[in-house]
Design a protein around this motif. Sequence first.
Motif, PDB file in Angstrom:
ATOM      1  N   CYS A  64      43.065  38.362  24.721  1.00 37.24           N
ATOM      2  CA  CYS A  64      43.246  38.772  26.117  1.00 37.24           C
ATOM      3  C   CYS A  64      42.509  40.083  26.365  1.00 37.24           C
ATOM      4  CB  CYS A  64      44.722  38.893  26.482  1.00 37.24           C
ATOM      5  SG  CYS A  64      45.559  40.317  25.797  1.00 37.24           S
ATOM      6  N   HIS A  65      42.245  40.347  27.628  1.00 33.68           N
ATOM      7  CA  HIS A  65      41.512  41.540  28.037  1.00 33.68           C
ATOM      8  C   HIS A  65      42.253  42.800  27.616  1.00 33.68           C
ATOM      9  CE1 HIS A  65      40.022  44.676  30.763  1.00 33.68           C
ATOM     10  NE2 HIS A  65      38.942  43.943  30.955  1.00 33.68           N
ATOM     11  N   TRP A  66      43.536  42.858  27.878  1.00 41.18           N
ATOM     12  CA  TRP A  66      44.457  43.904  27.413  1.00 41.18           C
ATOM     13  C   TRP A  66      44.281  45.252  28.104  1.00 41.18           C
ATOM     14  CZ3 TRP A  66      46.047  46.549  22.316  1.00 41.18           C
ATOM     15  CH2 TRP A  66      47.394  46.320  22.071  1.00 41.18           C
ATOM     16  N   ASP A  67      43.460  45.309  29.134  1.00 38.11           N
ATOM     17  CA  ASP A  67      43.335  46.548  29.921  1.00 38.11           C
ATOM     18  C   ASP A  67      43.019  46.186  31.370  1.00 38.11           C
ATOM     19  OD1 ASP A  67      43.435  49.278  30.302  1.00 38.11           O
ATOM     20  OD2 ASP A  67      41.379  49.643  29.653  1.00 38.11           O
ATOM     21  N   LEU A  68      43.661  45.121  31.839  1.00 32.96           N
ATOM     22  CA  LEU A  68      43.313  44.556  33.138  1.00 32.96           C
ATOM     23  C   LEU A  68      44.179  45.190  34.222  1.00 32.96           C
ATOM     24  CD1 LEU A  68      41.330  42.398  34.186  1.00 32.96           C
ATOM     25  CD2 LEU A  68      43.220  40.767  34.113  1.00 32.96           C
ATOM     26  N   LEU A 108      38.247  32.430  26.656  1.00 29.08           N
ATOM     27  CA  LEU A 108      38.422  33.286  25.483  1.00 29.08           C
ATOM     28  C   LEU A 108      39.151  32.565  24.359  1.00 29.08           C
ATOM     29  CD1 LEU A 108      39.400  36.720  27.091  1.00 29.08           C
ATOM     30  CD2 LEU A 108      37.379  36.271  25.699  1.00 29.08           C
ATOM     31  N   ASN A 109      40.045  31.663  24.723  1.00 28.95           N
ATOM     32  CA  ASN A 109      40.884  31.021  23.718  1.00 28.95           C
ATOM     33  C   ASN A 109      40.504  29.569  23.449  1.00 28.95           C
ATOM     34  OD1 ASN A 109      43.067  33.086  22.971  1.00 28.95           O
ATOM     35  ND2 ASN A 109      42.996  33.212  25.202  1.00 28.95           N
ATOM     36  N   TYR A 163      29.943  36.311  29.999  1.00 26.40           N
ATOM     37  CA  TYR A 163      28.825  36.420  30.941  1.00 26.40           C
ATOM     38  C   TYR A 163      27.958  35.162  30.883  1.00 26.40           C
ATOM     39  CZ  TYR A 163      24.454  37.876  33.060  1.00 26.40           C
ATOM     40  OH  TYR A 163      23.327  37.925  33.846  1.00 26.40           O
ATOM     41  N   ASN A 164      27.677  34.698  29.678  1.00 30.73           N
ATOM     42  CA  ASN A 164      26.828  33.516  29.519  1.00 30.73           C
ATOM     43  C   ASN A 164      27.490  32.250  30.040  1.00 30.73           C
ATOM     44  OD1 ASN A 164      24.696  34.939  28.344  1.00 30.73           O
ATOM     45  ND2 ASN A 164      25.513  34.706  26.278  1.00 30.73           N
ATOM     46  N   GLN A 165      28.821  32.273  30.166  1.00 28.65           N
ATOM     47  CA  GLN A 165      29.545  31.113  30.691  1.00 28.65           C
ATOM     48  C   GLN A 165      29.880  31.261  32.174  1.00 28.65           C
ATOM     49  OE1 GLN A 165      32.393  29.205  27.646  1.00 28.65           O
ATOM     50  NE2 GLN A 165      32.197  31.305  26.897  1.00 28.65           N
ATOM     51  N   GLY A 166      29.307  32.269  32.819  1.00 27.95           N
ATOM     52  CA  GLY A 166      29.416  32.379  34.263  1.00 27.95           C
ATOM     53  C   GLY A 166      30.544  33.233  34.792  1.00 27.95           C
ATOM     54  N   ILE A 167      31.301  33.894  33.913  1.00 34.22           N
ATOM     55  CA  ILE A 167      32.349  34.796  34.378  1.00 34.22           C
ATOM     56  C   ILE A 167      31.696  36.073  34.909  1.00 34.22           C
ATOM     57  CG2 ILE A 167      34.374  36.131  33.710  1.00 34.22           C
ATOM     58  CD1 ILE A 167      34.935  33.207  33.758  1.00 34.22           C
ATOM     59  N   ARG A 168      32.267  36.623  35.959  1.00 34.55           N
ATOM     60  CA  ARG A 168      31.689  37.808  36.593  1.00 34.55           C
ATOM     61  C   ARG A 168      32.045  39.062  35.800  1.00 34.55           C
ATOM     62  NH1 ARG A 168      33.116  36.200  42.903  1.00 34.55           N
ATOM     63  NH2 ARG A 168      31.637  34.468  43.038  1.00 34.55           N
ATOM     64  N   VAL A 169      31.253  39.306  34.777  1.00 35.62           N
ATOM     65  CA  VAL A 169      31.382  40.502  33.941  1.00 35.62           C
ATOM     66  C   VAL A 169      29.989  41.118  33.813  1.00 35.62           C
ATOM     67  CG1 VAL A 169      33.321  39.507  32.671  1.00 35.62           C
ATOM     68  CG2 VAL A 169      31.008  39.265  31.762  1.00 35.62           C
ATOM     69  N   PRO A 170      29.894  42.400  33.469  1.00 36.39           N
ATOM     70  CA  PRO A 170      28.573  43.028  33.358  1.00 36.39           C
ATOM     71  C   PRO A 170      27.728  42.420  32.239  1.00 36.39           C
ATOM     72  CG  PRO A 170      30.299  44.691  33.561  1.00 36.39           C
ATOM     73  CD  PRO A 170      30.986  43.381  33.322  1.00 36.39           C
ATOM     74  N   TYR A 224      40.629  31.565  34.284  1.00 41.64           N
ATOM     75  CA  TYR A 224      39.494  30.888  33.659  1.00 41.64           C
ATOM     76  C   TYR A 224      38.933  31.723  32.514  1.00 41.64           C
ATOM     77  CZ  TYR A 224      35.076  28.302  33.299  1.00 41.64           C
ATOM     78  OH  TYR A 224      34.006  27.565  32.849  1.00 41.64           O
ATOM     79  N   MET A 225      38.895  33.050  32.715  1.00 41.91           N
ATOM     80  CA  MET A 225      38.391  33.949  31.678  1.00 41.91           C
ATOM     81  C   MET A 225      39.206  33.810  30.393  1.00 41.91           C
ATOM     82  SD  MET A 225      38.066  38.121  31.842  1.00 41.91           S
ATOM     83  CE  MET A 225      39.846  38.416  31.814  1.00 41.91           C
TER      84      MET A 225
END
Length: 231
Positions: A203-207, A138-139, A77-84, A133-134
């Motif tokens: 990874c998100h692992w539930d996308l 993450l990595n 979120y702090n890096q601008g990805i659209r997450v809650p 990008y997400m």
Amino acid sequence: MSESTATIRDEILQSITDIFGIGIDDSHQIDQGYLNLKWKIETDIGSLFAKQYNKTRYPEHLVQGLEISLSHQNDLYNQGIRVPQLFQQQGQYVLRTPSQERYVLMRSCQGEILQPGTANAHQMYSLGKTTGYMHKLLNSHRAKQPLHWNIRSKEEMQKHWERRWSDAVSMGCEKTLAALEIQRDIIDETDIGLFSGCEQGWCHWDLFVDNILFTPNSVSAVLDFDRLNYV
């Protein structure tokens, strides 16, 4: 709504007010997911989303893993990805009521959940760009971790399948037996060695579709980072 659900809801709403000074106007339960209770909450600072972590699905020893996953969400979120946007108390994202009900609180996101196969070209392009990008973020600059989950050998998969087949036969569950027949074909035809060279990382692992919100032309939010892990 059961009496126990109402009690948990009321305690969580009171906890939100006590911790953050937020005035609650209304709440609506969201009947989605397994065991965890969820609500959309209307407040004096806008719409929020709260999720209770069921003690059967998330026993206490899993809470630290949740904290790690949610910290990644906060970084994104702090890096601008659209997450809650998450709320935290003293650096903790998993919040607690006086009776130790665990929950998470975040800003509610606008958007629509699509039916599988209905996304248009613009939405799919946005999804690829957003998730690529997400996972790059993450990595970036993160130390290698022990794998959360190792792929079973084909022999282990077959033995596990045989146990499940035996259980389904003993229960006479035709629906499960039909699904297991399809699964057996997949196991037989899959070359497990293909996965040995896969890159490891976070990874998100539930996308899947229930965890992505869309506008008519783009992704508006990626949701539910509880299962994010190093795989």
